[in-house]
Design an enzyme around this catalytic site. Structure first.
Site, PDB file in Angstrom:
ATOM      1  N   GLY A  26      40.821  77.861  59.884  1.00 44.86           N
ATOM      2  CA  GLY A  26      39.572  78.573  59.627  1.00 44.86           C
ATOM      3  C   GLY A  26      39.249  78.796  58.166  1.00 44.86           C
ATOM      4  O   GLY A  26      38.295  79.515  57.847  1.00 44.86           O
ATOM      5  N   GLU A  74      47.046  75.964  60.360  1.00 44.22           N
ATOM      6  CA  GLU A  74      46.376  74.837  61.015  1.00 44.22           C
ATOM      7  C   GLU A  74      45.010  74.554  60.416  1.00 44.22           C
ATOM      8  O   GLU A  74      43.986  74.695  61.090  1.00 44.22           O
ATOM      9  CB  GLU A  74      46.189  75.165  62.501  1.00 44.22           C
ATOM     10  CG  GLU A  74      47.441  75.622  63.197  1.00 44.22           C
ATOM     11  CD  GLU A  74      47.194  76.045  64.636  1.00 44.22           C
ATOM     12  OE1 GLU A  74      46.229  76.779  64.923  1.00 44.22           O
ATOM     13  OE2 GLU A  74      47.973  75.619  65.474  1.00 44.22           O
ATOM     14  N   ARG A 109      25.875  69.264  63.795  1.00 47.43           N
ATOM     15  CA  ARG A 109      26.085  70.641  63.352  1.00 47.43           C
ATOM     16  C   ARG A 109      24.800  71.387  62.980  1.00 47.43           C
ATOM     17  O   ARG A 109      24.657  72.569  63.330  1.00 47.43           O
ATOM     18  CB  ARG A 109      27.118  70.703  62.224  1.00 47.43           C
ATOM     19  CG  ARG A 109      28.507  70.222  62.678  1.00 47.43           C
ATOM     20  CD  ARG A 109      29.599  70.455  61.642  1.00 47.43           C
ATOM     21  NE  ARG A 109      29.860  71.866  61.437  1.00 47.43           N
ATOM     22  CZ  ARG A 109      29.451  72.576  60.407  1.00 47.43           C
ATOM     23  NH1 ARG A 109      28.766  72.006  59.434  1.00 47.43           N
ATOM     24  NH2 ARG A 109      29.711  73.858  60.328  1.00 47.43           N
ATOM     25  N   TYR A 159      24.511  74.624  65.101  1.00 47.36           N
ATOM     26  CA  TYR A 159      24.867  75.873  64.413  1.00 47.36           C
ATOM     27  C   TYR A 159      23.922  76.233  63.270  1.00 47.36           C
ATOM     28  O   TYR A 159      24.252  77.100  62.459  1.00 47.36           O
ATOM     29  CB  TYR A 159      26.273  75.770  63.783  1.00 47.36           C
ATOM     30  CG  TYR A 159      27.363  75.211  64.638  1.00 47.36           C
ATOM     31  CD1 TYR A 159      27.820  75.876  65.766  1.00 47.36           C
ATOM     32  CD2 TYR A 159      27.976  74.012  64.289  1.00 47.36           C
ATOM     33  CE1 TYR A 159      28.861  75.358  66.519  1.00 47.36           C
ATOM     34  CE2 TYR A 159      29.023  73.488  65.044  1.00 47.36           C
ATOM     35  CZ  TYR A 159      29.459  74.167  66.164  1.00 47.36           C
ATOM     36  OH  TYR A 159      30.487  73.651  66.906  1.00 47.36           O
ATOM     37  N   CYS A 187      15.092  61.447  69.865  1.00 40.85           N
ATOM     38  CA  CYS A 187      13.931  61.987  70.558  1.00 40.85           C
ATOM     39  C   CYS A 187      14.185  63.445  70.913  1.00 40.85           C
ATOM     40  O   CYS A 187      14.471  63.792  72.067  1.00 40.85           O
ATOM     41  CB  CYS A 187      13.660  61.187  71.814  1.00 40.85           C
ATOM     42  SG  CYS A 187      13.116  59.552  71.408  1.00 40.85           S
TER      43      CYS A 187
HETATM   44  C1  LIG Z   1      39.567  74.839  65.381  1.00 41.08           C
HETATM   45  C2  LIG Z   1      40.940  75.356  65.219  1.00 41.08           C
HETATM   46  C3  LIG Z   1      41.622  75.165  64.017  1.00 41.08           C
HETATM   47  C4  LIG Z   1      40.995  74.535  62.806  1.00 41.08           C
HETATM   48  O1  LIG Z   1      39.903  75.256  62.343  1.00 41.08           O
HETATM   49  P1  LIG Z   1      39.217  74.892  60.930  1.00 41.08           P
HETATM   50  O2  LIG Z   1      38.090  75.846  60.845  1.00 41.08           O
HETATM   51  O3  LIG Z   1      38.749  73.471  61.052  1.00 41.08           O
HETATM   52  O4  LIG Z   1      40.258  75.043  59.887  1.00 41.08           O
HETATM   53  C5  LIG Z   1      42.928  75.596  63.940  1.00 41.08           C
HETATM   54  N1  LIG Z   1      43.551  76.189  64.995  1.00 41.08           N
HETATM   55  C6  LIG Z   1      42.923  76.384  66.174  1.00 41.08           C
HETATM   56  C7  LIG Z   1      43.645  77.025  67.280  1.00 41.08           C
HETATM   57  C8  LIG Z   1      41.602  75.987  66.317  1.00 41.08           C
HETATM   58  O5  LIG Z   1      40.974  76.195  67.487  1.00 41.08           O
END
Ligand SMILES: *Cc1c(COP(=O)(O)O)cnc(C)c1O
Length: 443
Positions: free
Chosen positions: A248, A290, A330, A334, A361
């Site tokens: 995130g 992650e 996107r 969003y 379209c």
């Molecule tokens: C989507 C997601 C990520 C990666 O999120 P980013 O915003 O791309 O860094 C990491 N862990 C989990 C569990 C996710 O669902």
């Protein structure tokens, strides 16, 4: 104009990425075209790894491959020493086909099918991030059938939700993901997990949101996870070896976005872990994160050819390009914002404000509203920045538009990572049932 990574304007006034002139890339590979700045991807990966090394903690940086899952990207993640998150058999297959070491693959998702779990067990992946009680039982049973023990983390919802500048602490989080911390289901999950003979509980996982620009939410998550780890140790005599803080981490799409340097997010997390766990006399856990978007997002640029123009006097001028929501959903999904330039006239000053339309379209198929550009003509090349994450990954064949090619550029060399789909590909899985076929004529 905001140029980043290896992007620059060359002597011809053309946008250059990875030492490659984008007008040449468009000629060679056609448009729309996703261009990935390989050096920038590697730089982002190294920023994470170096920041963790500086903390002295054991760690894994797992690239969330859902952001951009193709074999070439898995190969780069492997070379940079990253681990890899997958959330489906398709992402797992991509990683395995790329030769990614299974032991560094983590399997996510709130509804892994029995077939997907079996595939991952057969591949001997490193860890399953278990999302719910159904999966806990299912994974234990399937691992038992194979005579295997599966490493797991439990995904908990810590009651911290972060979006860009806002973060909120909620008592009970309404989410489809994970075991709730506040209502005791995370605690029950630990108790159940340690009773399963075929599961090895490594620790817990938490993911608090996406496009996060502050460290506060991560610190709150660490506080909650640490308090939980200590409670579990004291009451259940279970010591977590791994704490996963998810992804995130935010990136800059436009001037409105002000992400922190990667090392600052990492430092906030590792400092919070060290202080919380040390204070409780707890052995320092291994920390996993992650990142997805922040590894590949700003390394991607999409090249489009300008087509038709529609001017509504006093209202707006639309410039249409040869792609749109099919290669970048996107903005439609969003209201995401992007910056762009005319890549073949990148040193010319802006003369007018236009809006960039896709070719689908669908009135909602707009890529950018109110963009300042030189007067664009048919045949000009538009480069939209920061399209590396959740673009190719979310691309579709709506209107039976073919998915673009992906090229990786580095040091003046451009290599295809994904071929452009052909018209044959478009009908490759179509079948006309026999009863719908025309009867043979002439009888
Ligand atoms: C989507 C997601 C990520 C990666 O999120 P980013 O915003 O791309 O860094 C990491 N862990 C989990 C569990 C996710 O669902």
């Amino acid at each position: 104009m905001y140029l980043h990574g290896t992007s620059k304007i060359n002597a011809k006034g053309h946008l250059e990425i990875g030492g490659c002139d984008t007008t040449e890339l468009a000629k060679e590979f056609g448009t729309p075209l996703y261009v990935v700045d390989e050096a920038l991807v590697r730089q982002r990966a190294r920023e994470y790894v170096e920041a963790f090394r500086a903390s002295g903690l054991n760690f894994q940086v797992a690239y969330a491959s859902k952001a951009f899952s193709v074999m070439a990207m898995c190969a780069i993640a492997e070379q940079e020493g990253l681990s890899l998150d997958v959330v489906s058999d398709g992402e797992l297959y991509t990683a395995l086909q790329a030769g990614f070491p299974a032991g560094r693959i983590h399997f996510h998702g709130n509804n892994k099918t029995p077939e997907e779990i079996v595939m991952a067990l057969d591949a001997n992946i490193g860890c399953f991030v278990v999302d719910n009680f159904t999966e806990l039982k299912l994974l234990n049973a399937l691992a038992g059938e194979k005579g295997k023990k599966a490493n797991i983390l439990l995904r908990i919802t810590p009651g911290v939700e972060a979006h860009t500048h806002d973060y909120i602490s909620t008592g009970q989080q309404d989410s489809k993901f994970g075991f709730d911390l506040a209502n005791g289901s995370a605690y029950r999950a630990v108790k159940e997990a340690i009773e399963q003979p075929n599961l090895v509980l490594l620790g817990v996982h938490s993911h608090i949101g996406s496009q996060i620009f502050e460290v506060e939410g991560f610190k709150m998550a660490v506080d909650k996870v640490a308090a939980f780890a200590i409670k579990v140790r004291d009451e259940l005599n279970v010591t977590f070896k791994v704490v996963n803080l998810g992804g995130g981490f935010g990136i800059r799409y436009t001037a409105e976005d002000k992400p922190l340097p990667i090392r600052e997010y990492v430092k906030a997390i590792t400092d919070a872990v060290i202080s919380n766990f040390t204070a409780a006399g707890f052995p320092l856990p291994e920390i996993w994160v992650e990142p997805g978007r922040s590894i590949v997002g700003d390394a991607g640029t999409t090249l489009y050819t300008v087509g038709t123009t529609k001017e509504i006097p006093g209202v707006r001028k639309y410039i249409a390009v040869d792609g749109g929501m099919t290669d970048n959903p996107r903005p439609a999904l969003y209201q995401s914002k992007y910056e762009a330039v005319l890549a073949n006239r990148a040193n010319e000053p802006a003369e007018e404000t236009v809006s960039i339309a896709g070719k689908c379209c669908e009135s909602g198929d707009m890529l950018i509203w109110d963009l300042d550009l030189p007067k664009a003509n048919i045949g000009d090349l538009l480069a939209v920045f920061c399209t590396g994450a959740y673009n190719y990954a979310m691309a579709s064949n709506y209107n039976r538009i073919r998915r673009p090619a992906v090229v990786f550029v580095k040091d003046g060399q451009a290599d295809l990572a994904v071929k452009r789909e052909s018209l044959h590909d478009i009908v490759a899985n179509d079948v006309i049932p026999q009863r719908l076929r025309k009867a043979p004529t002439g009888k």
